[in-house]
Scaffold this active site. Structure first.
Site, short mmCIF file in Angstrom:
data_model
loop_
_atom_site.label_atom_id
_atom_site.label_comp_id
_atom_site.label_asym_id
_atom_site.label_seq_id
_atom_site.Cartn_x
_atom_site.Cartn_y
_atom_site.Cartn_z
N LYS A 235 0.29 -1.15 0.14
CA LYS A 235 -0.10 -0.17 -0.28
C LYS A 235 0.75 1.57 0.56
O LYS A 235 0.44 2.40 -0.92
CB LYS A 235 -1.27 0.16 1.35
CG LYS A 235 -1.68 -0.93 1.07
CD LYS A 235 -2.42 -1.13 2.33
CE LYS A 235 -1.55 -1.91 3.51
NZ LYS A 235 -1.29 -3.06 4.07
N GLY B 230 3.52 -1.17 9.04
CA GLY B 230 4.98 -0.18 8.52
C GLY B 230 4.37 -0.45 7.24
O GLY B 230 4.61 -1.84 6.09
N HIS B 231 5.54 0.44 6.58
CA HIS B 231 5.10 0.79 4.84
C HIS B 231 6.58 1.05 4.57
O HIS B 231 6.56 2.38 5.11
CB HIS B 231 4.41 2.20 4.65
CG HIS B 231 2.79 2.04 5.08
ND1 HIS B 231 1.52 2.28 5.14
CD2 HIS B 231 2.25 0.61 5.89
CE1 HIS B 231 0.86 1.96 5.74
NE2 HIS B 231 0.28 0.65 6.01
N GLN C 279 -3.41 -1.55 7.60
CA GLN C 279 -3.31 -2.63 7.51
C GLN C 279 -4.59 -4.25 6.12
O GLN C 279 -4.03 -2.76 5.22
CB GLN C 279 -4.95 -2.91 8.83
CG GLN C 279 -3.43 -3.24 10.53
CD GLN C 279 -3.25 -2.38 10.62
OE1 GLN C 279 -4.09 -0.59 10.90
NE2 GLN C 279 -1.89 -1.17 11.01
P1 GDP Z 1 2.27 -2.18 2.78
O1 GDP Z 1 2.35 -2.45 4.46
O2 GDP Z 1 1.21 -1.97 2.41
O3 GDP Z 1 2.55 -0.71 2.61
O4 GDP Z 1 3.32 -3.20 2.28
P2 GDP Z 1 4.84 -2.88 2.62
O5 GDP Z 1 5.40 -2.71 2.98
O6 GDP Z 1 5.06 -3.42 4.62
O7 GDP Z 1 5.52 -4.65 2.35
C1 GDP Z 1 5.96 -4.73 1.16
C2 GDP Z 1 6.88 -5.18 0.37
O8 GDP Z 1 6.91 -5.33 -0.99
C3 GDP Z 1 7.73 -3.20 0.58
O9 GDP Z 1 9.05 -3.85 0.67
C4 GDP Z 1 8.45 -2.92 -1.03
O10 GDP Z 1 8.92 -1.75 -0.80
C5 GDP Z 1 7.84 -4.16 -1.61
N1 GDP Z 1 7.42 -4.17 -2.78
C6 GDP Z 1 6.01 -3.37 -3.23
N2 GDP Z 1 5.95 -3.08 -4.71
C7 GDP Z 1 6.48 -4.28 -4.43
C8 GDP Z 1 6.75 -4.86 -5.98
O11 GDP Z 1 5.95 -4.89 -7.09
N3 GDP Z 1 7.38 -5.69 -6.46
C9 GDP Z 1 8.60 -5.86 -5.08
N4 GDP Z 1 9.54 -7.08 -5.36
N5 GDP Z 1 8.16 -5.47 -3.97
C10 GDP Z 1 7.60 -4.61 -3.90
P1 IMO Z 2 0.60 -2.86 7.93
O1 IMO Z 2 -0.39 -1.69 7.30
C1 IMO Z 2 0.11 -7.28 8.48
C2 IMO Z 2 -1.28 -8.05 12.21
C3 IMO Z 2 -0.66 -8.71 13.46
C4 IMO Z 2 -1.58 -9.35 14.37
C5 IMO Z 2 -3.19 -8.53 14.04
C6 IMO Z 2 -3.24 -7.36 15.39
O2 IMO Z 2 1.74 -2.81 7.28
O3 IMO Z 2 -0.04 -3.77 6.65
P2 IMO Z 2 -1.90 -5.19 16.06
O4 IMO Z 2 -0.69 -5.09 16.55
O5 IMO Z 2 -2.69 -4.03 15.43
O6 IMO Z 2 -3.09 -5.39 17.30
O7 IMO Z 2 -2.02 -6.81 15.68
O8 IMO Z 2 -2.45 -7.55 12.67
N1 IMO Z 2 -1.08 -6.58 11.95
C7 IMO Z 2 -0.55 -6.08 10.21
N2 IMO Z 2 -0.08 -7.49 9.63
N3 IMO Z 2 0.04 -5.70 8.22
C8 IMO Z 2 -0.07 -4.89 9.13
O9 IMO Z 2 -0.11 -3.47 8.23
C9 IMO Z 2 -0.42 -5.33 9.92
N4 IMO Z 2 -0.96 -4.17 11.54
C10 IMO Z 2 -1.01 -5.69 12.57
O10 IMO Z 2 0.43 -9.89 12.71
O11 IMO Z 2 -2.02 -10.44 13.12
MG MG Z 3 3.42 -3.23 5.94
#
Ligand code: GDP
Ligand code: IMO
Ligand code: MG
Length: 422
Positions: free
Chosen positions: A16, A40-41, A222
């Protein structure tokens, strides 16, 4: 289409942040509507990596970034990320924080940790950042809000009321130490000066932007399957990530939202406990985890990996009103000869369904029915448009669109901001 919600369509970590960062380039406002530092983004832009927990992903491009009333805020994490913006040359005045957002207090973190320990084998696997206890106090009406910090007298009173109950719980139920009123009060009153410049009327700000025809992005943290009301309860977070949460969390009417962009990985990951029908049961799970770098941004935990689940995605299309999809991390699948996709669930009574089960026991015992698609076994690094993709990769994307009856607008083929095919 000025108002777009970007929503996670699976169990989180769909990418996202990356999609919001990309769309933020052409937006006037980015608004986080729920969640807190459990998110965590990771964003990779111009060769630099950003990891955000509390601030909206719009900050990477310096776009005005709102934290709405539906969010919970850990002031230490918030101010830490503000400091990071300054260090990296972004003017932090782009951040606007709702005075109605609730604060994560130290007892919320302690209770989150203690309650997970007490649950033992039944634990949720939370991020242990105090999210659930903070939202519980908000619902119980003993929460402390951002605006309370701005008035030392009110703040003291609120902390006193909260501690009268929390310390009994902490000491008698969780057998851990309570908190000192004076200590917490002076610590939190100390945040007032630094928080004050960021506090604003975020509902009004967004309303005015929409009236002026500006482009507003609503960023969910999330995801759908972690939604408190519509996710896989109790293995969920304590807020409403689904698209309609944008209206409540920001304070605008639902009629103001023009489109909903669902973000889904080309496969699925899940962090924490709870049922996961399409979880991979052989060594390919570890392979996929390594290829996709599937480790939590907040906790560093291994993400559980599964094949694409179209039953869960079909449900996400329904509960969010998804109007188009971004499919991310297609490049990660390049290493497999064939790709199973879950198209239906087989329920305990032997029947098969394309719909997400309404009853928990059906879901907990659901078995995936697979359709196996051909892999492409070649890297997607050079693809500059959808037509450059290998035929099997294009077919994989078309199969998703066809099964869900939703257009796929963006396809992610790498972590960098520009590695997205439109
Ligand atoms: P979010 O929580 O939905 O913002 O996603 P996260 O950042 O936690 O996890 C997504 C991971 O995949 C991050 O490390 C991004 O840098 C990476 N990512 C996002 N889009 C792509 C993609 O199209 N290809 C690859 N290889 N990595 C990606
Ligand atoms: P983003 O925004 C993935 C999961 C936790 C746990 C449950 C409840 O990066 O997509 P909490 O601490 O919210 O009470 O935990 O939700 N969880 C996530 N899993 N991505 C997240 O955020 C999450 N935020 C919470 O692992 O199962
Ligand atoms: Mg994340």
């Amino acid at each position: 289409m000025p108002a777009t919600v970007v929503v996670g369509a699976q169990w989180g970590d769909e990418g996202k942040g990356k999609i919001v960062d990309l769309l933020a380039q052409k937006s006037d406002l980015v608004c986080r509507y729920q969640g807190g530092p459990n998110a965590g983004h990771t964003i990779v832009a111009d060769g630099e990596t950003w990891k955000l927990r509390q601030l909206p992903s719009g900050v990477v491009s310096g776009t005005t970034s709102v934290i709405g009333a539906g969010c919970v805020v850990d002031p230490e994490v918030f101010l830490g990320e503000i400091d990071m913006l300054v260090e990296r040359g972004v003017d932090p005045s782009c951040v606007v924080l709702s005075g109605n957002a609730h604060l994560i207090m130290p007892w919320h973190v302690t209770i989150d940790q203690a309650s997970e320990r007490r649950l033992g084998k039944l634990q949720i696997g939370t991020t242990r950042r105090g999210i659930g206890p903070a939202y519980a106090d908000k619902a119980s009406r003993i929460g402390i809000r951002v605006q309370d910090v701005l008035d030392a007298k009110i703040l003291r009173q609120k902390i006193e009321v909260a501690l009268a109950e929390k310390n009994v719980w902490l000491e008698r139920v969780y057998e851990t130490e309570g908190f000192e009123l004076e200590e917490i009060w002076s610590h939190y009153a100390g945040y007032a000066e630094r928080l004050a410049p960021f506090v604003g009327d975020t509902s009004l700000l967004v309303d005015e932007a929409l009236r002026d025809g500006k482009h507003v992005l609503f960023e969910g943290a999330q995801a759908t399957m972690l939604d408190l009301d519509h996710g896989t309860y109790p293995f969920v977070t304590s807020s409403n990530p689904i698209a309609s949460g944008a209206a409540t969390g920001i304070g605008i009417g639902p009629t103001r939202i023009d489109r909903v962009l669902g973000v889904a990985k080309a496969y699925v990951t899940r962090v924490g406990e709870g049922p996961f029908p399409s979880e991979i049961q052989d060594e390919r799970q570890t392979r996929l985890r390594e290829l996709g770098g599937e480790y939590g941004t907040v906790t560093g935990r291994e993400r559980r990996c599964g094949w694409l689940d179209l039953v869960a995605l079909r449900y996400a299309v329904r509960v969010n009103g998804i109007t188009s999809l971004a499919v991310t991390k297609l490049d990660v699948l390049s290493d497999f000869d064939e790709l199973p996709v879950c198209v239906r669930y087989r329920l305990p009574d032997g029947s098969e369904t394309p719909h997400f089960p309404a009853h928990q026991s059906d879901f907990h015992h659901a078995r995936p029915v697979w359709e196996t698609l051909a892999g492409w076994a070649e890297p997607l690094t050079d693809a500059a448009s959808l037509s450059d993709l290998p035929a099997a990769a294009r077919k994989y994307v078309e199969f998703i669109a066809h099964e869900l009856e939703v257009p796929i607008e963006l396809v992610g083929v790498g972590a960098e901001r520009d590695r997205v095919l439109a």
